[in-house]
Write an enzyme that holds these catalytic residues in place. Structure first.
Site, mmCIF file in Angstrom:
data_model
loop_
_atom_site.group_PDB
_atom_site.id
_atom_site.type_symbol
_atom_site.label_atom_id
_atom_site.label_comp_id
_atom_site.label_asym_id
_atom_site.label_seq_id
_atom_site.Cartn_x
_atom_site.Cartn_y
_atom_site.Cartn_z
ATOM 1 N N ARG A 1 -13.216 -24.790 -29.031
ATOM 2 C CA ARG A 1 -14.441 -24.606 -29.573
ATOM 3 C C ARG A 1 -14.506 -24.766 -31.004
ATOM 4 O O ARG A 1 -15.455 -25.127 -31.672
ATOM 5 C CB ARG A 1 -14.849 -23.031 -29.351
ATOM 6 C CG ARG A 1 -15.360 -22.803 -27.944
ATOM 7 C CD ARG A 1 -15.683 -21.550 -27.360
ATOM 8 N NE ARG A 1 -14.228 -21.026 -26.762
ATOM 9 C CZ ARG A 1 -14.141 -19.410 -26.617
ATOM 10 N NH1 ARG A 1 -15.147 -18.723 -27.411
ATOM 11 N NH2 ARG A 1 -13.156 -19.077 -26.391
ATOM 12 N N GLU B 1 -6.878 -12.477 -27.963
ATOM 13 C CA GLU B 1 -7.532 -11.062 -27.281
ATOM 14 C C GLU B 1 -6.868 -11.020 -25.977
ATOM 15 O O GLU B 1 -6.936 -10.010 -25.282
ATOM 16 C CB GLU B 1 -9.007 -11.120 -27.529
ATOM 17 C CG GLU B 1 -9.642 -9.906 -27.236
ATOM 18 C CD GLU B 1 -11.167 -9.929 -27.160
ATOM 19 O OE1 GLU B 1 -11.920 -10.885 -27.479
ATOM 20 O OE2 GLU B 1 -11.892 -8.804 -26.972
HETATM 21 O O1 LIG Z 1 -8.770 -14.440 -33.030
HETATM 22 P P1 LIG Z 1 -8.048 -14.930 -31.920
HETATM 23 O O2 LIG Z 1 -7.712 -13.383 -30.982
HETATM 24 O O3 LIG Z 1 -6.961 -15.671 -31.845
HETATM 25 O O4 LIG Z 1 -9.241 -15.245 -30.874
HETATM 26 C C1 LIG Z 1 -10.299 -16.439 -31.193
HETATM 27 C C2 LIG Z 1 -10.017 -17.532 -30.314
HETATM 28 O O5 LIG Z 1 -10.225 -17.345 -29.075
HETATM 29 C C3 LIG Z 1 -11.039 -18.541 -28.541
HETATM 30 O O6 LIG Z 1 -10.328 -19.690 -28.167
HETATM 31 P P2 LIG Z 1 -9.584 -19.718 -26.822
HETATM 32 O O7 LIG Z 1 -8.071 -19.702 -26.972
HETATM 33 O O8 LIG Z 1 -10.175 -19.017 -25.791
HETATM 34 O O9 LIG Z 1 -9.674 -21.270 -26.583
HETATM 35 P P3 LIG Z 1 -10.910 -22.257 -26.196
HETATM 36 O O10 LIG Z 1 -11.720 -22.487 -27.771
HETATM 37 O O11 LIG Z 1 -10.178 -23.667 -25.901
HETATM 38 O O12 LIG Z 1 -11.797 -21.638 -25.297
HETATM 39 C C4 LIG Z 1 -11.993 -18.902 -29.718
HETATM 40 O O13 LIG Z 1 -12.488 -20.142 -29.634
HETATM 41 C C5 LIG Z 1 -11.089 -18.591 -31.025
HETATM 42 O O14 LIG Z 1 -10.246 -19.896 -31.116
HETATM 43 N N1 LIG Z 2 -14.714 -11.708 -27.186
HETATM 44 C C1 LIG Z 2 -14.639 -12.930 -27.056
HETATM 45 N N2 LIG Z 2 -15.827 -14.123 -26.906
HETATM 46 C C2 LIG Z 2 -15.566 -15.329 -26.845
HETATM 47 N N3 LIG Z 2 -14.600 -16.059 -27.223
HETATM 48 C C3 LIG Z 2 -13.517 -15.219 -27.526
HETATM 49 N N4 LIG Z 2 -12.344 -15.389 -27.935
HETATM 50 C C4 LIG Z 2 -11.567 -14.212 -27.977
HETATM 51 N N5 LIG Z 2 -12.101 -13.298 -27.944
HETATM 52 C C5 LIG Z 2 -13.191 -13.722 -27.496
#
Ligand SMILES: O=P(O)(O)OC[C@H]1O[C@H](OP(=O)(O)OP(=O)(O)O)[C@H](O)[C@@H]1O
Ligand SMILES: Nc1ncnc2[nH]cnc12
Length: 170
Positions: A58, A95
């Site tokens: 993302r 998370e």
């Molecule tokens: O602060 P944090 O606890 O690290 O969480 C935030 C991260 O989690 C999500 O990515 P995700 O790893 O779900 O991957 P994605 O972007 O491929 O969906 C989001 O896009 C952030 O990069």
């Molecule tokens: N609550 C949340 N919603 C969307 N993206 C996330 N990445 C980590 N926590 C999330």
């Protein structure tokens, strides 16, 4: 522009107890997407960024258009095994799980002023790992920007000493 209005919250995704912040509703709204990127761009221009980095996946959705708008380069920071050239990697937890990120060793030159953009700050694991990768290559992280900050997870505590901007807070 009320950016919070553009975010859809999905309870219990991807696992029970998580309130998932769905940014697709903002991304499909042309003026809202554009206005968000403009705010990120202003933040990066003020900090005299040379290059913009974003973590998969993302983060790409924000960092790449921001770099394009500034006529600066974009550096993808990817999940393991995706980058074809020589890489360094960094493990982290988030998370709802654990993961690792990689960057090409030639992606950033020592002394370059780097802005990192991602959609969301939760625990700060992803961004902490991204910062470490950039700094290992000698980049100077001059700012970090997010669409969304989940303040109740205290990710900002991991970012002390960094210039942090978020558009929406929960
Ligand atoms: O602060 P944090 O606890 O690290 O969480 C935030 C991260 O989690 C999500 O990515 P995700 O790893 O779900 O991957 P994605 O972007 O491929 O969906 C989001 O896009 C952030 O990069
Ligand atoms: N609550 C949340 N919603 C969307 N993206 C996330 N990445 C980590 N926590 C999330």
């Amino acid at each position: 522009m009320d950016f919070k209005d553009k975010i859809r919250v999905i309870p219990d995704f991807p696992s029970p107890g998580i309130r998932f912040k769905d940014i697709t509703t903002l991304l499909k709204d042309g003026p809202a997407f554009r206005a968000a990127i403009e705010q990120f761009k202003d933040f990066a221009v003020e900090r005299r960024a040379d290059i913009i980095a974003g973590p998969e996946s993302r983060g790409f959705l924000l960092a790449a258009p921001m770099a394009y708008a500034m006529e600066k380069g974009f550096v993808p920071i990817r999940k393991p095994g995706k980058l074809p050239h020589e890489t360094i990697s960094q493990d982290y937890s988030l998370e709802y799980g654990k993961d690792s990120l990689e960057i090409h060793t030639d992606a950033i030159q020592p002394g370059q002023r780097v802005i990192i953009a991602d959609d969301l700050l939760a625990t700060g694991g992803t961004i902490g790992s991204t910062i470490q990768l950039v700094e290992k290559l000698g980049g100077i992280v001059v700012g970090v920007c997010f669409l969304i900050e989940l303040t109740y997870l205290n990710g900002r505590e991991k970012l002390q000493g960094y210039d942090v901007f978020s558009l929406i807070q929960y």
